[in-house]
Write a protein that holds these residues in place. Structure first.
Motif, mmCIF file in Angstrom:
data_model
loop_
_atom_site.group_PDB
_atom_site.id
_atom_site.type_symbol
_atom_site.label_atom_id
_atom_site.label_comp_id
_atom_site.label_asym_id
_atom_site.label_seq_id
_atom_site.Cartn_x
_atom_site.Cartn_y
_atom_site.Cartn_z
ATOM 1 N N GLU A 134 0.866 -1.186 0.000
ATOM 2 C CA GLU A 134 0.000 0.000 0.000
ATOM 3 C C GLU A 134 0.898 1.231 0.000
ATOM 4 O O GLU A 134 1.772 1.340 0.862
ATOM 5 C CB GLU A 134 -0.878 0.027 1.257
ATOM 6 C CG GLU A 134 -1.900 -1.096 1.309
ATOM 7 C CD GLU A 134 -3.161 -0.789 0.507
ATOM 8 O OE1 GLU A 134 -3.262 0.342 -0.007
ATOM 9 O OE2 GLU A 134 -4.000 -1.679 0.401
ATOM 10 N N ILE A 135 0.667 2.140 -0.874
ATOM 11 C CA ILE A 135 -0.163 2.207 -2.055
ATOM 12 C C ILE A 135 0.475 1.317 -3.113
ATOM 13 O O ILE A 135 1.661 1.460 -3.406
ATOM 14 C CB ILE A 135 -0.219 3.648 -2.576
ATOM 15 C CG1 ILE A 135 -0.741 4.588 -1.523
ATOM 16 C CG2 ILE A 135 -1.058 3.725 -3.831
ATOM 17 C CD1 ILE A 135 -2.182 4.324 -1.042
ATOM 18 N N SER A 136 -0.296 0.427 -3.708
ATOM 19 C CA SER A 136 0.248 -0.465 -4.716
ATOM 20 C C SER A 136 0.604 0.297 -5.980
ATOM 21 O O SER A 136 -0.053 1.258 -6.361
ATOM 22 C CB SER A 136 -0.772 -1.563 -5.007
ATOM 23 O OG SER A 136 -0.952 -1.758 -6.372
ATOM 24 N N TYR A 137 1.669 -0.164 -6.638
ATOM 25 C CA TYR A 137 2.076 0.460 -7.887
ATOM 26 C C TYR A 137 1.568 -0.338 -9.098
ATOM 27 O O TYR A 137 0.932 0.206 -9.988
ATOM 28 C CB TYR A 137 3.601 0.592 -7.932
ATOM 29 C CG TYR A 137 4.134 0.897 -9.282
ATOM 30 C CD1 TYR A 137 3.746 2.061 -9.943
ATOM 31 C CD2 TYR A 137 5.012 0.030 -9.944
ATOM 32 C CE1 TYR A 137 4.217 2.347 -11.211
ATOM 33 C CE2 TYR A 137 5.477 0.316 -11.206
ATOM 34 C CZ TYR A 137 5.081 1.475 -11.835
ATOM 35 O OH TYR A 137 5.535 1.759 -13.111
ATOM 36 N N HIS A 172 -5.597 -4.022 -6.647
ATOM 37 C CA HIS A 172 -5.979 -3.959 -5.248
ATOM 38 C C HIS A 172 -7.007 -5.037 -4.922
ATOM 39 O O HIS A 172 -7.861 -5.363 -5.717
ATOM 40 C CB HIS A 172 -6.569 -2.575 -4.959
ATOM 41 C CG HIS A 172 -6.450 -2.171 -3.536
ATOM 42 N ND1 HIS A 172 -7.467 -2.356 -2.642
ATOM 43 C CD2 HIS A 172 -5.440 -1.619 -2.857
ATOM 44 C CE1 HIS A 172 -7.093 -1.904 -1.453
ATOM 45 N NE2 HIS A 172 -5.858 -1.448 -1.559
ATOM 46 N N ASN A 202 -9.101 -4.772 -2.376
ATOM 47 C CA ASN A 202 -10.267 -4.107 -1.768
ATOM 48 C C ASN A 202 -10.637 -4.680 -0.406
ATOM 49 O O ASN A 202 -11.815 -4.914 -0.111
ATOM 50 C CB ASN A 202 -11.466 -4.150 -2.737
ATOM 51 C CG ASN A 202 -11.281 -3.200 -3.897
ATOM 52 O OD1 ASN A 202 -10.879 -2.064 -3.698
ATOM 53 N ND2 ASN A 202 -11.532 -3.656 -5.110
ATOM 54 N N TRP A 203 -9.611 -4.891 0.390
ATOM 55 C CA TRP A 203 -9.850 -5.368 1.743
ATOM 56 C C TRP A 203 -10.215 -4.222 2.678
ATOM 57 O O TRP A 203 -9.687 -3.116 2.574
ATOM 58 C CB TRP A 203 -8.585 -6.037 2.304
ATOM 59 C CG TRP A 203 -8.334 -7.406 1.746
ATOM 60 C CD1 TRP A 203 -9.141 -8.123 0.920
ATOM 61 C CD2 TRP A 203 -7.181 -8.230 1.994
ATOM 62 N NE1 TRP A 203 -8.558 -9.336 0.636
ATOM 63 C CE2 TRP A 203 -7.375 -9.431 1.284
ATOM 64 C CE3 TRP A 203 -6.022 -8.066 2.753
ATOM 65 C CZ2 TRP A 203 -6.428 -10.458 1.299
ATOM 66 C CZ3 TRP A 203 -5.088 -9.084 2.767
ATOM 67 C CH2 TRP A 203 -5.292 -10.273 2.056
ATOM 68 N N GLY A 204 -11.107 -4.528 3.606
ATOM 69 C CA GLY A 204 -11.375 -3.650 4.734
ATOM 70 C C GLY A 204 -10.645 -4.170 5.972
ATOM 71 O O GLY A 204 -9.852 -5.108 5.910
ATOM 72 N N TRP A 252 -1.923 9.429 -4.125
ATOM 73 C CA TRP A 252 -2.681 8.534 -3.254
ATOM 74 C C TRP A 252 -1.936 8.286 -1.951
ATOM 75 O O TRP A 252 -0.736 8.039 -1.960
ATOM 76 C CB TRP A 252 -2.947 7.212 -3.980
ATOM 77 C CG TRP A 252 -3.726 7.399 -5.244
ATOM 78 C CD1 TRP A 252 -3.225 7.423 -6.515
ATOM 79 C CD2 TRP A 252 -5.143 7.615 -5.369
ATOM 80 N NE1 TRP A 252 -4.239 7.627 -7.421
ATOM 81 C CE2 TRP A 252 -5.429 7.749 -6.757
ATOM 82 C CE3 TRP A 252 -6.192 7.706 -4.452
ATOM 83 C CZ2 TRP A 252 -6.718 7.974 -7.227
ATOM 84 C CZ3 TRP A 252 -7.475 7.921 -4.935
ATOM 85 C CH2 TRP A 252 -7.732 8.052 -6.294
ATOM 86 N N LEU A 253 -2.648 8.304 -0.858
ATOM 87 C CA LEU A 253 -2.026 8.247 0.460
ATOM 88 C C LEU A 253 -2.570 7.094 1.305
ATOM 89 O O LEU A 253 -3.726 6.699 1.165
ATOM 90 C CB LEU A 253 -2.298 9.549 1.227
ATOM 91 C CG LEU A 253 -1.689 10.823 0.658
ATOM 92 C CD1 LEU A 253 -2.098 12.016 1.514
ATOM 93 C CD2 LEU A 253 -0.161 10.719 0.595
ATOM 94 N N TYR A 306 -4.739 13.287 -2.474
ATOM 95 C CA TYR A 306 -6.148 13.155 -2.093
ATOM 96 C C TYR A 306 -6.258 12.686 -0.644
ATOM 97 O O TYR A 306 -5.463 11.853 -0.194
ATOM 98 C CB TYR A 306 -6.842 12.141 -3.004
ATOM 99 C CG TYR A 306 -6.582 12.383 -4.469
ATOM 100 C CD1 TYR A 306 -6.737 13.673 -5.017
ATOM 101 C CD2 TYR A 306 -6.162 11.360 -5.308
ATOM 102 C CE1 TYR A 306 -6.484 13.901 -6.359
ATOM 103 C CE2 TYR A 306 -5.908 11.588 -6.653
ATOM 104 C CZ TYR A 306 -6.067 12.863 -7.177
ATOM 105 O OH TYR A 306 -5.811 13.087 -8.490
ATOM 106 N N ARG A 307 -7.257 13.187 0.057
ATOM 107 C CA ARG A 307 -7.504 12.725 1.417
ATOM 108 C C ARG A 307 -7.947 11.260 1.353
ATOM 109 O O ARG A 307 -8.905 10.939 0.653
ATOM 110 C CB ARG A 307 -8.573 13.583 2.101
ATOM 111 C CG ARG A 307 -8.871 13.182 3.548
ATOM 112 C CD ARG A 307 -9.771 14.193 4.260
ATOM 113 N NE ARG A 307 -9.111 15.480 4.434
ATOM 114 C CZ ARG A 307 -8.294 15.772 5.452
ATOM 115 N NH1 ARG A 307 -8.049 14.876 6.401
ATOM 116 N NH2 ARG A 307 -7.729 16.957 5.531
ATOM 117 N N PRO A 308 -7.262 10.393 2.055
ATOM 118 C CA PRO A 308 -7.567 8.959 1.901
ATOM 119 C C PRO A 308 -8.858 8.576 2.597
ATOM 120 O O PRO A 308 -9.279 9.221 3.555
ATOM 121 C CB PRO A 308 -6.364 8.271 2.556
ATOM 122 C CG PRO A 308 -5.851 9.257 3.538
ATOM 123 C CD PRO A 308 -6.122 10.620 2.959
ATOM 124 N N VAL A 309 -9.456 7.499 2.128
ATOM 125 C CA VAL A 309 -10.731 7.053 2.664
ATOM 126 C C VAL A 309 -10.559 6.402 4.035
ATOM 127 O O VAL A 309 -11.479 6.362 4.843
ATOM 128 C CB VAL A 309 -11.416 6.098 1.655
ATOM 129 C CG1 VAL A 309 -10.563 4.869 1.396
ATOM 130 C CG2 VAL A 309 -12.797 5.685 2.101
#
Lengths: 308, 308, 308
Positions: free
Chosen positions: B10-13, B17, B19-21, B50-51, B65-68
């Motif tokens: 993370e962040i993958s290049y 992804h 999409n794990w929580g 991406w952060l 961008y503000r990360p989720v």
């Protein structure tokens, strides 16, 4: 016309490995048998430095690595148990025959074939040989390899049959200039005349030409094979050559199209490359399990898990 | 020799992804721990815009961008809970240091490191730093980046160790002209002499050279590292570089080969890039779960799901 | 802003097939409905020689193959049952309009549209048309195709709406020279002026520009559409264009970014390409199921399997 044979893609060249152990392989052999597959063809016993069995010859002469498991023994034991026929694929050095020294590939494989027969010839399921050097166009030096290596295979094994599976140099193989049907016919007429003493069966791969061209190629291949007394099968590829991901399972409708074309052409048997990745309910690719279900629906095959 | 560390991509290049929580990540940390992984290395805290955490510095200066979600906080909480060591990867702008302005990358990251330590330094699992700018050849400007950024990391954190993971410019990285062992040795001798004050540990990626070349590279890497007082690990890649699909899990036999080579070379620790996609039973890639089972069989590890 | 429509990728162009039968499709329609999708758009009724329904016109004139199943009938029956709106995608010959003979594509599709309406127009869920020839730049010959074909669609069907989904010629489509926002605006201003009589709704694909450029493109697209009385939707792609594997499911954070941008721009509806491969819990790609869970978490949607 049903698929009754499959390659076993070991050592794989361009298909990522599923990392199966004996338990997973046995389950897959059970599934193969349950849909009527009676023949398994190990595509090669070694590729470059990687081996399917601890070949003393290849470890010594090619610096191959000692394998973690003896897959040949395992495949033969499973074939013995389940009543399947096993074809042994020859070694592919990758370097010798591509750089136009098929005589080195031949000389090496003559030893490999003897070694393999000594180690594994006692298995009742050892049923034939596969010459793993796959070509699309006429090449006399490879014809010599086929003839001489095929003769040797038959000689050591009391006449077990020898199989090859060439390509068609069609638009999906040679995007710049695909071969014409006429050139394909001319080149393979000569090839078959040169290899007939060493090769019993030919199963052209069916995925390199356009779908609408397939019937013509199948017809030519069958005519040529009959002319030279070679048995004609079709190798119905179960992966999709039309997609940017190289490769995932084929769309069922395309496979059905190719199976019908093979049936119409009157080939004697259909095999596939290959069940375990691309049309098995055990595959890591989910679309393979779905292909299996569509295939079973078409042929009225129950998909309840076979007894183990 | 077992794998005891893994990157967190993370962040993958270039790896899609999963999409794990949080629930999926926690389950995977449990699986990591159950096979003996004690170290997790977040490969970078940000890439381009991406952060992994809401960095005020990077949102202001790089328009990130503000990360989720705050993944750094989550990874640290899971590491705290499960007794693992967490390494924090620096920010990769992609533009600055590739276009030969590593001094801008340095200047930016000096602030990021301070910010990260202020936010997360209280976690007991915060155990080190990873310099995310990965190179294969000697580059003095990057040596300066490593040395100065590494010094800063150690200074703000009371001396926590700094890790890098360079490439070998081998045939799978540089298909036209792979480096020679001698040039690799010469260039990294100089690099290590320049970075020794900022870098504690080096873990070369093991997937870019041919398999038969790996032992020599591992030996050279270890010698050089010892010469300069740097600890030598190996980064055993768990994805397959030999396949047209870039990338799926590696064949177990190849991974085993590389683990044995690392052991023979006497490296101190083996980490992998990376568990969660390529060798986890929770991975979206089925072959990863199978790789996990083969790995566990080899080391006699029970694969019953660990208590949560 | 929620996704309320999805393409159905049949016949697929570059996405490998999942090999679903009716049971699998029905399950997926149930899942679509459960997250609020009320509109399904069949991307094309045929591509080259492959068809979604047994079109006598296309089998006769284009030598198309008779399909193994009537997918149009199946999609319409499922849509009828579940109260969804179905859009019918036109035929894509691939050859005519790419080689700048859109008039042939038009002439052929005028017949296809009539045939389709005769066969399927009685379904209550038949709700509109999709013009499957997708372009990124202004092309007057394609504008004529859109206008004339769109007019015909509306005429035969009593005015059902016509949808197009163009690309932006951004950096992920045209890596050498992406379009400028100004040129995009100028070219699509002219295009809209030419097609307004045949096209009711435009849903630009949102994946070809950089993320930071998306808001500007969405704003321009909406302004232009309003200027010409065309309804503006967004086509939020659910696959990841930034990865070497082409294509797997998108990272949730990227999709969320694009959904928020669409909402901020005030588009009327968001559709996706497409649910079944890339964001369905039934997809063969595991990351799609995880994307579904992240999406449902964001919108507070229960992910219990809907009653069948």
């Amino acid at each position: 016309m049903k698929i009754t044979g499959t390659f076993l893609d070991e050592i794989s060249y361009d298909i990522p490995h599923q990392n199966w152990g004996r338990r997973e392989w046995r389950r897959d052999f059970l599934n193969m048998r349950s849909i009527g597959i009676d023949t398994v063809i190990m595509i090669r016993c070694g590729l470059k430095q990687w081996l399917t069995y601890p070949s003393e010859i290849l470890m010594r002469r090619q610096n191959c690595y000692r394998p973690v498991a003896d897959l040949v023994e395992m495949f033969l034991e499973l074939s013995d148990e389940l009543g399947m026929k096993f074809f042994f694929g020859t070694y592919d050095s990758w370097c010798h025959w591509h750089s136009d020294h098929p005589e080195k590939e031949l000389e090496l494989n003559l030893q490999v074939v003897e070694e393999a027969w000594l180690r594994y010839g006692h298995h009742k399921s050892f049923a034939g040989w596969y010459l793993s050097q796959e070509i699309s166009r006429g090449r006399k030096s490879v014809a010599t390899l086929y003839r001489e290596l095929g003769r040797c295979c038959k000689e050591v094994s009391g006449g077990l049959p020898v199989l090859i599976s060439p390509l068609i140099d069609g638009v999906k193989e040679n995007r710049k200039q695909s071969i014409s049907l006429e050139d394909h016919q001319r080149e393979w007429d000569e090839m078959f005349s040169l290899i007939r003493d060493g090769v019993d069966t030919v199963a052209f791969q069916d995925g390199h030409c356009e779908f609408h061209e397939l019937s013509d190629y199948l017809a030519v291949n069958r005519q040529l094979a009959e002319k030279y007394g070679i048995e004609c099968w079709s190798n119905c590829e179960s992966f999709d050559r039309d997609m940017p991901i190289r490769f995932l399972p084929i769309k069922w409708e395309k496979m059905r199209f190719k199976l019908r074309a093979a049936e119409a052409a009157g080939v004697r048997k259909v095999i596939t490359f290959e069940f375990s990745h691309f049309m098995s309910p055990n595959s890591v690719y989910g679309a393979a399990g779905n292909l299996y279900h569509r295939y079973c629906e078409e042929y009225g095959i129950s998909t309840a898990m076979p007894e183990n």
